[in-house]
Design a protein around this motif. Structure first.
Motif: not given
Lengths: 287, 123
Positions: B33-37, B52-57, B73-76
């Motif tokens: 995962i990547g991302g986060g606030i 968008d600071k959500g969590i992405y695959v 991949t690329g799913d949020k």
């Protein structure tokens, strides 16, 4: 009609006219008095407003001892306002005629101070004595109830409103122990933040106490990292080192478990630190 | 379409149930995962909205439990076992996925083509 009334009128006229005149004067006086009273009422209202604005921070301690605790929050409660106004009216000399008229239930308008004064340990000189009669247990309850935004007064955060500002002063008087309780948390956190050297420029979110999580992370890391470099080469094909790092921005140069957070400090000696090429601005975690 | 804070988030989501795989002492899910606030959203190659600071695959291991379950991949990730993932830090997201007492994680994920697919199928 007859002679009698003439006589009467001549006699009664005198008395009648007298009476009439008296009545007239009385009515006129009453009218003036009424007008004056109305003016006085207006003045009183103004005075009450001024008193409220001037004494909002002074009077609150008295209010709290007099009235119930929750009333101080309800700024529109008439009972508290009337008590304060009554007491203040007694103190403030008013040259008003007649009795003290109870002002209509005015709303205790709390003005927002543009600059909330810093919460000093003691603001009001004398009135603290009366407040100290409260047992300590109650202020602790007040901590929960009196501050709406859920901020404990001991933390001494910036207080936006005038009323909250006032209340926090009181509580600081009564519960001096609360600030020290919070300091250990603060002391721990800055230590942890010092260790977090590498961080993204973006929002740093301290949503949790890092101490608890550090241990958790360490355990996780141990579990993750040890099997990582050793087992993966043998067993599971779908672990990282065999895969080329597909994502340019994220992976740390093919790190097997790229738990290379800039996040937690990793103080423990046992867990080896993941690869040093920590990209500051992005992190990938394999789960 | 940038999300306006304070307004509700709506998305077409897919339910993905991942059964964790035990590897020795670990329970792995087989994706990254990547991302986060607390992360930089501009570096996310998968997000439509770069704020968008959500969590992405960011990666799905081949043959891993996530791939088997249908994660791409690329799913949020919107939710994990009912926990919100749209406003979490990277570490919080990791924790929600790697709880040791949970064998299964049920995700709600969204991807850009989901909505178009649904719309097309409605026509």
């Amino acid at each position: 009609m007859s002679g009698k009334p003439k006589a009467e009128t001549s006699e009664g006229a005198g008395s009648k006219t007298k009476v009439k005149e008296q009545i007239k004067t009385i009515v006129e006086d009453l009218e003036t008095v009424l007008g004056d009273l109305k003016d006085v009422a207006k003045e009183l209202k103004e005075v009450v407003d001024q008193i409220d604005s001037l004494t909002c921070d002074l009077k609150l301690e008295e209010e709290m001892t007099d009235s119930s605790k929750t009333d101080t929050l309800n700024s529109s409660s008439s009972s508290t306002t009337t008590t304060t106004t009554a007491s203040s009216l007694e103190k403030v000399k008013l040259h008003s005629k007649g009795q003290i008229i109870k002002p209509p239930p005015a709303v205790l308008t709390v003005l927002k101070k543009p600059k909330p004064p810093p919460p000093p340990p003691r603001l009001t000189p004398v009135r603290c004595d009366s407040s100290k009669t409260l047992p300590v247990g109650i202020p602790l309850k007040l901590n929960g109830t009196l501050l709406r935004n859920g901020v404990l007064p001991g933390t001494q955060t910036k207080v936006p409103n005038g009323d909250v500002c006032c209340i926090s002063k009181n509580i600081l008087d009564k519960v001096p122990t609360s600030p020290p309780l919070h300091r250990p948390d603060k002391d721990r956190c800055p230590q942890a933040t010092r260790e977090r050297v590498r961080f993204s420029e973006k929002v740093q979110y301290h949503g949790y106490c890092p101490d608890c999580d550090v241990r958790y992370d360490i355990k996780n890391r141990d579990v993750h990292l040890h099997p990582g470099p050793i087992h993966t080469k043998l067993k599971s094909p779908h672990h990282c080192p065999l895969q080329p790092p597909p994502l340019p921005p994220l992976e740390n140069g093919g790190a097997c478990i790229s738990t290379s957070h800039s996040f937690p400090p990793v103080p423990p000696p046992t867990a080896p630190k993941p690869q040093k090429t920590i990209l500051r601005k992005s992190t990938t975690t394999t789960v | 379409m940038a999300h306006i804070p304070g307004l509700p988030v709506t998305a077409v989501v897919q339910r993905i149930e991942i059964h964790k795989l035990r590897q020795g002492e670990n329970l792995i899910l087989g994706f990254s995962i990547g991302g986060g606030i607390d992360q930089d959203p501009g570096q996310n190659p998968y997000s439509e909205d770069k704020s968008d600071k959500g969590i992405y695959v960011t990666r799905v291991s081949e043959g891993g439990p996530a791939e088997v379950a249908g994660l791409h991949t690329g799913d949020k990730i919107m939710q994990v076992n009912g926990w919100d993932m749209t406003m979490v830090t990277h570490d919080q997201a990791r924790k929600r996925l790697t709880k040791k007492n949970e064998d299964v994680v049920r995700l709600l994920v969204t991807r850009t083509n989901l909505e178009t697919v649904v719309r097309q199928s409605m026509q």
